[in-house]
Enzyme design. Structure first.
Site, PDB file in Angstrom:
ATOM      1  N   GLY A   1      10.688  43.519  19.790  1.00 19.41           N
ATOM      2  CA  GLY A   1       9.308  43.295  19.673  1.00 19.41           C
ATOM      3  C   GLY A   1       8.536  43.980  20.637  1.00 19.41           C
ATOM      4  N   HIS A   2       8.797  43.958  21.909  1.00 20.80           N
ATOM      5  CA  HIS A   2       8.364  44.822  22.974  1.00 20.80           C
ATOM      6  C   HIS A   2       8.445  46.306  22.563  1.00 20.80           C
ATOM      7  CE1 HIS A   2       9.696  41.084  25.607  1.00 20.80           C
ATOM      8  NE2 HIS A   2       8.491  41.053  25.694  1.00 20.80           N
TER       9      HIS A   2
ATOM     10  N   GLN B   1       1.123  40.083  17.280  1.00 22.01           N
ATOM     11  CA  GLN B   1       0.605  39.045  16.550  1.00 22.01           C
ATOM     12  C   GLN B   1       1.617  37.781  16.728  1.00 22.01           C
ATOM     13  OE1 GLN B   1      -2.216  38.937  15.034  1.00 22.01           O
ATOM     14  NE2 GLN B   1      -1.992  37.110  13.801  1.00 22.01           N
TER      15      GLN B   1
ATOM     16  N   VAL C   1       7.967  41.366  14.811  1.00 25.00           N
ATOM     17  CA  VAL C   1       9.190  41.810  14.725  1.00 25.00           C
ATOM     18  C   VAL C   1      10.167  40.606  14.795  1.00 25.00           C
ATOM     19  CG1 VAL C   1      11.145  43.268  15.640  1.00 25.00           C
ATOM     20  CG2 VAL C   1       8.758  43.811  15.940  1.00 25.00           C
TER      21      VAL C   1
ATOM     22  N   SER D   1      11.729  36.353  24.308  1.00 21.96           N
ATOM     23  CA  SER D   1      12.468  36.622  25.586  1.00 21.96           C
ATOM     24  C   SER D   1      13.025  35.261  25.505  1.00 21.96           C
ATOM     25  CB  SER D   1      11.613  37.010  26.610  1.00 21.96           C
ATOM     26  OG  SER D   1      11.000  38.203  26.516  1.00 21.96           O
TER      27      SER D   1
HETATM   28  P1  AMP Z   1       5.812  38.816  26.532  1.00 28.62           P
HETATM   29  O1  AMP Z   1       6.663  39.688  27.470  1.00 28.62           O
HETATM   30  O2  AMP Z   1       6.576  37.650  25.895  1.00 28.62           O
HETATM   31  O3  AMP Z   1       4.597  38.398  27.263  1.00 28.62           O
HETATM   32  O4  AMP Z   1       5.217  39.853  25.485  1.00 28.62           O
HETATM   33  C1  AMP Z   1       4.576  40.962  25.565  1.00 28.62           C
HETATM   34  C2  AMP Z   1       4.009  41.485  24.336  1.00 28.62           C
HETATM   35  O5  AMP Z   1       4.989  41.296  23.343  1.00 28.62           O
HETATM   36  C3  AMP Z   1       2.846  40.494  23.871  1.00 28.62           C
HETATM   37  O6  AMP Z   1       1.774  41.076  23.344  1.00 28.62           O
HETATM   38  C4  AMP Z   1       3.582  39.744  22.757  1.00 28.62           C
HETATM   39  O7  AMP Z   1       2.799  39.295  21.726  1.00 28.62           O
HETATM   40  C5  AMP Z   1       4.516  40.843  22.227  1.00 28.62           C
HETATM   41  N1  AMP Z   1       5.773  40.205  21.538  1.00 28.62           N
HETATM   42  C6  AMP Z   1       6.495  39.150  21.869  1.00 28.62           C
HETATM   43  N2  AMP Z   1       7.197  39.196  21.019  1.00 28.62           N
HETATM   44  C7  AMP Z   1       6.912  39.790  19.847  1.00 28.62           C
HETATM   45  C8  AMP Z   1       7.729  39.875  18.660  1.00 28.62           C
HETATM   46  N3  AMP Z   1       8.646  39.261  18.319  1.00 28.62           N
HETATM   47  N4  AMP Z   1       6.982  41.082  17.765  1.00 28.62           N
HETATM   48  C9  AMP Z   1       5.936  41.642  18.012  1.00 28.62           C
HETATM   49  N5  AMP Z   1       5.443  41.646  19.267  1.00 28.62           N
HETATM   50  C10 AMP Z   1       6.045  40.620  20.268  1.00 28.62           C
END
Ligand code: AMP
Length: 283
Positions: free
Chosen positions: A36-37, A149, A177, A187
């Site tokens: 996703g990241h 999203q 994703v 995570s």
């Molecule tokens: P985080 O590290 O969890 O704060 O996420 C960082 C960015 O990655 C945020 O904008 C999240 O929405 C995005 N993100 C986290 N998981 C996913 C995923 N499965 N698919 C798409 N974007 C994601």
């Protein structure tokens, strides 16, 4: 890829890039990278000259009983993954660089933050998110910032922040994703043991069930929510919330007419997971 830890250095690097006429894309993250990241980084890479990824586990968005201390951290692995995506700069500051002694400002966005995750996790959560994102925008001054999203409410909060404070940045929301069985990548999925990991796939199945019912012509919001709840109940999951809301302002949606956000949060094993689909009425 450069790893930068200070605000002064990231500012200098961005200033140099902008002086050369380059565009700057920012991907804010808390690390523990997954696909996703990486999808956000790819989107940023495809559309900007300079790609900055921030890696900061933001303490102010965690509640006292949440997982700040156990949140997965592996900067070395993240740096390798970022470099493989051709990221230019990994901005990985220490907490004291972002919140020095005497820091007293909090940004509170009213209305859309007191429901869903704001209600479940408490007001501090989106206050922390809005404050750190505003700071990152102030520090990096990106042309475009990329968010997933998966955190649908966060995207709305960040859009409102940028609009209300006249921040000169475009917000791009990128698709969720998923793993092969539909589980949204997170995570926090590392907290799931084998049983919980199997159980967790029910979140996406529940959202799918609601869409299937909408495709069959159901428009009643409560009926759509009930279809999703039934799938969760079958899997032994009681959601913290499961609600059909306006995708624009998160107001409750009684009847599906066009698009609406079906959002869910649930504890599964040791993890608190969130997911959502945009439901469409086909007629
Ligand atoms: P985080 O590290 O969890 O704060 O996420 C960082 C960015 O990655 C945020 O904008 C999240 O929405 C995005 N993100 C986290 N998981 C996913 C995923 N499965 N698919 C798409 N974007 C994601």
């Amino acid at each position: 890829m450069r790893i930068i830890r200070t605000i002064a250095e990231i500012r200098a690097a961005v200033r140099d890039a902008k002086r050369r006429g380059q565009t700057v894309g920012l991907v804010p993250t808390m690390g523990a990278f997954h696909a996703g990241h990486l999808s956000l980084m790819q989107q940023a890479r495809a559309n900007n000259d300079l790609v900055v990824v921030s890696l900061f586990v933001n303490p102010t968005q965690f509640g006292a009983n949440e997982d700040l201390s156990s949140y997965p951290r592996d900067e070395e692995r993240d740096a390798a993954l970022g470099a493989a995506e051709d990221v230019d700069i990994l901005f990985a500051p220490e907490p004291a660089e972002i919140y020095p002694e005497g820091f007293t400002t909090t940004i509170h966005i009213a209305g859309i933050t007191d429901m869903l995750d704001g209600a479940s996790r408490g007001a501090h959560h989106f206050d922390g998110v809005a404050t750190v994102v505003a700071k990152l925008f102030g520090i990096v001054a990106p042309d475009v910032a990329y968010f997933g999203q998966k955190d649908a409410q966060q995207v709305l909060v960040v859009r409102r922040l940028a609009r209300d404070l006249n921040l000169d940045v475009r917000i791009e929301a990128c698709p969720i994703v998923r793993e092969a069985d539909g589980l949204a990548m997170s995570s926090r999925n590392v907290y799931l043991d084998a049983d919980a990991r199997r159980q967790a796939a029910a979140l996406n199945r529940a959202l799918d069930a609601a869409q299937a019912l909408a495709d069959a012509g159901e428009r009643d919001g409560a009926a759509l929510e009930a279809a999703a709840r039934a799938v969760l109940a079958d899997a032994g999951i009681t959601p913290e919330y499961l609600e059909l809301r306006s995708a624009e302002d998160l107001q409750p949606v009684a009847r599906l007419d066009g698009d609406a956000l079906l959002a869910v949060a649930a504890r599964v094993g040791a993890a608190r997971l969130i997911d959502n689909h945009i439901l469409h009425s086909t007629s």
